[in-house]
Scaffold this motif. Structure first.
Motif, PDB file in Angstrom:
ATOM      1  N   UNK A  11       2.429  23.669  -4.596  1.00  0.00           N
ATOM      2  CA  UNK A  11       1.303  23.163  -5.621  1.00  0.00           C
ATOM      3  C   UNK A  11       2.247  23.575  -7.039  1.00  0.00           C
ATOM      4  N   UNK A  12       2.794  22.591  -7.609  1.00  0.00           N
ATOM      5  CA  UNK A  12       3.709  22.884  -8.942  1.00  0.00           C
ATOM      6  C   UNK A  12       4.827  23.536  -8.496  1.00  0.00           C
ATOM      7  N   UNK A  13       5.377  23.211  -7.123  1.00  0.00           N
ATOM      8  CA  UNK A  13       6.642  23.445  -6.718  1.00  0.00           C
ATOM      9  C   UNK A  13       6.957  22.757  -5.355  1.00  0.00           C
ATOM     10  N   UNK A  14       8.254  22.649  -5.067  1.00  0.00           N
ATOM     11  CA  UNK A  14       8.637  21.797  -3.865  1.00  0.00           C
ATOM     12  C   UNK A  14       8.590  22.154  -2.610  1.00  0.00           C
ATOM     13  N   UNK A  15       8.615  23.444  -2.339  1.00  0.00           N
ATOM     14  CA  UNK A  15       8.610  23.881  -0.858  1.00  0.00           C
ATOM     15  C   UNK A  15       7.309  24.444  -0.249  1.00  0.00           C
ATOM     16  N   UNK A  16       7.283  24.889   0.790  1.00  0.00           N
ATOM     17  CA  UNK A  16       6.151  25.969   1.280  1.00  0.00           C
ATOM     18  C   UNK A  16       4.990  25.094   1.430  1.00  0.00           C
ATOM     19  N   UNK A  17       5.039  23.810   1.655  1.00  0.00           N
ATOM     20  CA  UNK A  17       3.922  22.949   1.991  1.00  0.00           C
ATOM     21  C   UNK A  17       2.732  23.667   2.852  1.00  0.00           C
ATOM     22  N   UNK A  18       1.468  23.602   2.450  1.00  0.00           N
ATOM     23  CA  UNK A  18       0.334  24.380   3.162  1.00  0.00           C
ATOM     24  C   UNK A  18      -0.975  23.956   2.463  1.00  0.00           C
TER      25      UNK A  18
END
Ligand SMILES: [Zn+2]
Length: 468
Positions: A11-18
């Protein structure tokens, strides 16, 4: 209708999708990825915002580490439910998670020793985030979801996996929810690919969705066309051959390496480059290429026609897959020009470092970058034209030619994202822009709202919304 959605990563960054979806008493996680940006890595060590055992099921959009890399940690902490994804994602995620566990184990040990020597203390524990045993415990939980065949996740919740065209096995997940006689749908774009890319099918068109989470990695820019890429690679190879050096290509193991092989084979078939030795010097890329070989069902028409003519980008004259360290070292003794594709993609580790040592001080060789180079990486320093770089502990002069091939992206740009969303036949209630740096996500949110008039939000990390 009450559906709770929590933005727990990317959320407002590109990695660590969850992302967590809570409905009808069921808790789902869509993706469970590792953070890779330096400033967010510490989040990998923070406890989950929920007891791992309270999650009923995990749905994975694809096998990139920033989408599946924390699954072993979730399992280690007590998750025992099913993990739904396509069969190609299962096979690739296995390779990616095992490699990650190995790196975690090595890193923890290396850091402990170094800090002991230097009398320092790390802010993180000297233990791996997870180990190989945790990956092994996760594997039996994987359940195959077939493309376009709805899977019942829980009573009143069905998920359909549709082609995302991003990497082999990647999916856009459409979740359909029934509650008290009403239905709603939530669509997760995952990482969305681009139309007309080699090997993969185009992203599927989506008819309807009430709520959409859309990625925005390149939400503020427009990519170059694909025609230039092949021509540019051909020019680099021919020029390096004329100079008598090698072409070293730092490359990611999944998709980029296979795409490169595809272009090289096309150039060979068209007689645009001479027959040279091509080395895929990455055991992980080799294993992933094997997964490609047994999923011809996921190839696009162009690739299938190519294969029907007896051609294969994964098996052509001169192409060698190297496994052992000795085979890798033997590449140095080749006379004449060789094309060496090796990981890691940003030169942060792996065999490419050895090939850089052997070629970076040779003016006749070329270092050809085919992917994004993040700030702070060796790749970025070379691309930015530094004259001297440190590789494997020693200073090296950059005398080789350095080329960056643009336009290789596996992510849709802002126009392609808009085009994909335009296939919707209904007016969605709300769109959430995720998986992009704050600037890119906000720029895409504004662009999308301006073009469609839809309600668009750019959630922050840990935001929680109730969908009606
Ligand atoms: Zn991805």
């Amino acid at each position: 209708m009450e559906i709770k959605l929590r933005f727990l990563g990317a959320a407002q960054n590109v990695t660590g999708s969850r992302h967590m979806l809570e409905v009808n008493g069921t808790r789902l996680l869509v993706d469970c990825g590792l953070y890779q940006e330096r400033q967010f890595k510490k989040r990998n060590w923070e406890p989950f915002d929920f007891p791992a055992s309270s999650i009923d099921a995990v749905l994975l959009t694809h096998a990139h580490l920033d989408h599946c890399g924390l699954v072993p940690k979730l399992v280690k902490e007590g998750f025992k439910g099913p993990i739904y994804c396509t069969s190609a994602t299962t096979e690739i995620a296995r390779i990616i998670m095992m490699d990650s566990a190995r790196l975690q184990e090595e890193d923890a040990e290396y850091k402990r020793k170094r800090h002991e020597r230097e009398g320092r203390k790390s802010p993180f524990p000297y233990e791996p985030l997870y180990e190989m045993a945790d990956v092994e415990a996760a594997l039996p939980l994987f359940k195959t979801a077939r493309y376009m065949k709805p899977v019942e996740i829980a009573p009143g919740i069905k998920a359909t996996f549709c082609e995302a065209g991003h990497v082999l096995g990647s999916a856009v997940i459409h979740i359909c929810i029934e509650q008290n006689g009403e239905t709603r749908s939530v669509l997760f774009s995952g990482d969305l690919g681009r139309p007309d890319r080699p090997i993969l099918r185009d992203p599927a068109e989506i008819d309807e969705a009430d709520y959409i989470l859309v990625e925005s990695t390149y939400g503020d820019r427009v990519h170059r066309g694909r025609g230039d890429i092949k021509a540019e690679i051909g020019e680099v190879i021919n020029a390096t051959r004329a100079a008598g050096g090698n072409v070293v290509v730092p490359s990611f193991a999944l998709e980029r390496s296979q795409e490169l092989l595809y272009y090289l084979n096309e150039l060979l078939v068209e007689d645009a480059i001479p027959h040279l030795m091509v080395f895929l010097d990455s055991p992980m890329a080799g294993s992933i290429t094997k997964v490609f070989k047994h999923h011809p069902d996921l190839f696009d028409e162009e690739m299938n026609e190519f294969m029907a003519n007896g051609e294969s980008p994964f098996k052509f004259q001169g192409l060698k897959y190297t496994q052992t360290a000795n085979e890798s070292k033997a590449i140095n003794h080749i006379r004449g020009t060789a094309i060496i594709i090796a990981g890691s993609g940003m030169c942060t580790g792996g065999r490419v470092k050895h090939h850089l040592v052997n070629n970076i001080e040779r003016p006749e060789s070329t270092i050809m970058f085919v992917g994004y180079q993040a700030i702070g990486t060796l790749g970025r320093r070379i691309v930015e034209g530094e004259e001297e770089v440190r590789i494997l502990g020693e200073k090296r002069q950059v005398k080789a030619k350095v080329v960056q091939i643009q336009g290789f992206s596996a992510h849709a740009d802002k126009e392609e994202l808009l085009h994909w969303l335009s296939s919707l036949k209904n007016h969605p209630k709300k769109i959430f822009v995720v998986h992009g740096e704050a600037e890119s996500a906000k720029a895409f949110g504004a662009y999308l709202h301006e073009k469609t008039g839809w309600e668009v939000a750019v959630p922050e990390f840990k935001d929680e919304v109730v969908l009606d």
